[in-house]
Design a protein around this motif. Structure first.
Motif, PDB file in Angstrom:
ATOM      1  N   THR A   6      -2.045  -2.004  12.326  1.00 13.59           N
ATOM      2  CA  THR A   6      -2.354  -1.755  10.573  1.00 13.59           C
ATOM      3  C   THR A   6      -0.734  -3.064  10.895  1.00 13.59           C
ATOM      4  O   THR A   6      -0.415  -3.513  12.288  1.00 13.59           O
ATOM      5  CB  THR A   6      -0.896  -0.812  10.053  1.00 13.59           C
ATOM      6  OG1 THR A   6      -0.056  -0.500  11.099  1.00 13.59           O
ATOM      7  CG2 THR A   6      -1.929   0.270   9.808  1.00 13.59           C
ATOM      8  N   LEU A  90      -2.621   3.435   2.729  1.00 10.32           N
ATOM      9  CA  LEU A  90      -3.280   1.969   4.200  1.00 10.32           C
ATOM     10  C   LEU A  90      -4.550   1.320   2.612  1.00 10.32           C
ATOM     11  O   LEU A  90      -5.485   2.096   1.838  1.00 10.32           O
ATOM     12  CB  LEU A  90      -3.866   3.552   4.557  1.00 10.32           C
ATOM     13  CG  LEU A  90      -4.574   2.827   6.056  1.00 10.32           C
ATOM     14  CD1 LEU A  90      -3.811   1.782   6.976  1.00 10.32           C
ATOM     15  CD2 LEU A  90      -5.242   3.825   6.818  1.00 10.32           C
ATOM     16  N   LEU A 108      -0.251  -2.071   5.631  1.00 11.99           N
ATOM     17  CA  LEU A 108       0.110  -0.849   4.628  1.00 11.99           C
ATOM     18  C   LEU A 108       0.922  -2.124   3.868  1.00 11.99           C
ATOM     19  O   LEU A 108       1.711  -2.850   3.844  1.00 11.99           O
ATOM     20  CB  LEU A 108       1.556  -0.046   6.300  1.00 11.99           C
ATOM     21  CG  LEU A 108       0.633   0.731   6.858  1.00 11.99           C
ATOM     22  CD1 LEU A 108       2.294   1.034   8.002  1.00 11.99           C
ATOM     23  CD2 LEU A 108       0.407   1.402   6.122  1.00 11.99           C
ATOM     24  N   GLU A 160      -0.269   3.015  13.750  1.00 15.96           N
ATOM     25  CA  GLU A 160       0.669   1.903  12.935  1.00 15.96           C
ATOM     26  C   GLU A 160       1.088   1.290  13.739  1.00 15.96           C
ATOM     27  O   GLU A 160       0.725   0.738  14.529  1.00 15.96           O
ATOM     28  CB  GLU A 160       1.478   3.229  12.622  1.00 15.96           C
ATOM     29  CG  GLU A 160       3.289   2.309  11.687  1.00 15.96           C
ATOM     30  CD  GLU A 160       3.351   3.562  11.287  1.00 15.96           C
ATOM     31  OE1 GLU A 160       4.235   2.665  10.683  1.00 15.96           O
ATOM     32  OE2 GLU A 160       3.862   4.683  11.020  1.00 15.96           O
TER      33      GLU A 160
END
Length: 161
Positions: A6, A90, A108, A160
């Motif tokens: 992300t 997301l 994000l 992440e």
């Protein structure tokens, strides 16, 4: 499985796919007896036929890492997602490469950010990361098919960054 990390949602990074909707910067105008800042015309609604409609979505939250096996697009209209809470969510997008999605990217959001996908943008499904997962969605209401799905032969894992 292939991996995607992300990245934070910024206007410049998201520009090829749509607009970031937030209240960054100074308001365009102060209204309502000086008690309200108006951030004017933050998204371009783009519909081939039909009209703009506002729907409410209640999506189940997910957690990272998560699996991405499908993306979709709406060739007849843009689509805006406006969270009704301050929780991040997301946003997955992919460039179009000859009618199919290219390598996906995952963003994000920061609290208070929404997005508007350009018409025809490949994107993942609505993916809140916290309850209650409530969103206002502005998109095309009209006759005809406005959904294309693409299922990846090999899924992606979003983690992440």
């Amino acid at each position: 499985m292939r991996q995607i990390a992300t990245e934070p949602l910024t206007r410049s990074a998201f520009a090829p796919f749509g607009e970031v909707l937030d209240t960054s910067g100074e308001p365009d105008k102060i209204i309502n007896q000086g008690l309200c800042g108006r951030y004017h015309d933050r998204a371009t609604l783009d519909f081939v036929e039909g009209r703009a409609g506002i729907s409410l979505f209640h999506a189940e939250p997910r957690s990272l890492p998560c699996r991405l096996d499908m993306v979709e697009r709406h060739p007849a209209g843009s689509q805006a997602f406006l969270p009704m809470t301050q929780a991040p969510f997301l946003v997955v997008v992919a460039p179009d490469e000859g009618g199919a999605p290219g390598r996906p990217r995952a963003f994000l959001t920061a609290p208070g950010q929404g997005i508007n996908f350009h018409r025809g943008t490949w994107h993942g499904v609505l993916t809140p990361l916290a309850t209650p997962g409530l969103f206002a969605v502005v998109d095309r209401i009209g006759a005809g098919d406005n959904l294309e799905e693409h299922w990846f032969d090999t899924p992606w894992t979003i983690r992440e960054g």
